[in-house]
Design a protein around this motif. Sequence first.
Motif, short mmCIF file in Angstrom:
data_model
loop_
_atom_site.label_atom_id
_atom_site.label_comp_id
_atom_site.label_asym_id
_atom_site.label_seq_id
_atom_site.Cartn_x
_atom_site.Cartn_y
_atom_site.Cartn_z
N ARG A 1 -18.76 58.47 -41.61
CA ARG A 1 -17.55 57.88 -40.98
C ARG A 1 -17.47 56.47 -41.22
N LEU B 1 -9.84 58.49 -45.57
CA LEU B 1 -9.54 59.35 -44.67
C LEU B 1 -10.20 60.61 -45.00
N LEU C 1 -16.37 66.83 -38.38
CA LEU C 1 -15.17 65.95 -38.15
C LEU C 1 -14.34 65.72 -39.15
N MET D 1 -11.33 63.45 -39.64
CA MET D 1 -10.98 61.81 -39.30
C MET D 1 -9.41 62.02 -38.91
#
Lengths: 141, 141, 141, 141
Positions: free
Chosen positions: A23, A32, A48, A50
């Motif tokens: 990230r 992204l 995850l 973003m």
Amino acid sequence: MEPIAPTGPVTTTVAMDAITAARRRAEALGALVSIAVVDAGGNLKAFLRMDGAEIAGPILAIDKAFTAVATRSATHELAGFTQPGQPLFGLHTGAGGRFVIYGGGVPIVAGSEVVGAVGVSGAADVQHDIECATAGAAVLS
Amino acid sequence: MEPIAPTGPVTTTVAMDAITAARRRAEALGALVSIAVVDAGGNLKAFLRMDGAEIAGPILAIDKAFTAVATRSATHELAGFTQPGQPLFGLHTGAGGRFVIYGGGVPIVAGSEVVGAVGVSGAADVQHDIECATAGAAVLS
Amino acid sequence: MEPIAPTGPVTTTVAMDAITAARRRAEALGALVSIAVVDAGGNLKAFLRMDGAEIAGPILAIDKAFTAVATRSATHELAGFTQPGQPLFGLHTGAGGRFVIYGGGVPIVAGSEVVGAVGVSGAADVQHDIECATAGAAVLS
Amino acid sequence: MEPIAPTGPVTTTVAMDAITAARRRAEALGALVSIAVVDAGGNLKAFLRMDGAEIAGPILAIDKAFTAVATRSATHELAGFTQPGQPLFGLHTGAGGRFVIYGGGVPIVAGSEVVGAVGVSGAADVQHDIECATAGAAVLS
């Protein structure tokens, strides 16, 4: 007590560190992305997406990580072998279409073993996916 | 009262307007097409198969719209990147084969966000699918 | 700049808080679980499988969360309606088998809208899955 | 000119009228639903998800309509035959899980033939789904 599932080198701590590293790289690149971490069994450990990252991400990041650990190869390294006329042409339709043959899946290596993988998807430039996944997969290095 | 599902910019009115715009373009072109509209989550909002349009249309129009919103790209723009030897070759078998890498899926953009997509399929000339989808996706412009 | 995907109330911060809340409840209960968070479109936002949690978790936690947001119902509330002889018997095989009709999926509600869901799977006692998912889904309350 | 696909009694006009009739009934009932219309071939002709209707709707409304035309039965009439111990128990897993055995799919009948179907999903009370689908399917009566 009933028996539990074994935990290999890709612990919760390692997986979350891999996501954080991927990230941060994405943020530095202005990308992204979705980030998936799988263990040696190819099973999802952490994920995850973003804020603002595209919704193809969950599918592709998980499948990139799966492919990387399943083939012990970074997915961008599979591209050459899997083009029309090359030795593994057709691989991309395997596993019900789950095998990904372009960049963004990178194995996590510990010593002489592939113990998991990181998959990243969503950057406008696939090189950025690769960079992020590489940063994440370096977590045990 | 029980909670309801949120509605984004692709309301019923917007979706029906998009279908009407795409359909008028098809009529002007003499094409018989299916037209699908999805929201930002990739879920179907509205659909119409014109009289005489082929029955591949429901599958392909919906999957084109899904691909466009999922990848934030018009599906004809994916073609270049996904040919043999190109960076994303193999994308077309992903998502259980739902990703479409030829023309006819166009994102609906509102400000800085992709808020949905229009997918069109069935014209004898894929350029006509693209024109119709583009006309439909301009609904919020 | 190219347009990005919209972010609803289930931001990265909210999703990670939901996972943390579910995980703490699991730890308090002595349960080992997988925790998934999806947004209003049913797309995965974040996921964690605790160390020692079974590998059915990724599949079931994600599908529980999907079911909860798709039906605007906690999955344990679906059980009563979907037993043999009840009004929705047969629901469990829908959506390609993705609908889950036992406990562990709980919608995230903001005001009058279902904006996402938390799915938890892996506890030896399904009531513990429900408790963990409920704790996670309370993140916006 | 190249040959086109045949159009039966479920024309665009009929399909849109069916959606309008089902939608009006939903509005009268205070229900938020998805409405699908298929032709005699089981192929989607038109679809609308009302603002605020849940995202399970596209899947279930389309599959209810498919089931109704495929079995020439309202889906709520299938329930009795498909319970455990009854003659068609197991039907719900057929067609890759597409067969729906609870209410909301109603055939469109013209004379002695089933020429299409309407599927409705999303109401909090399945009886409302049935009422809406019945209103829609009456379009040719």
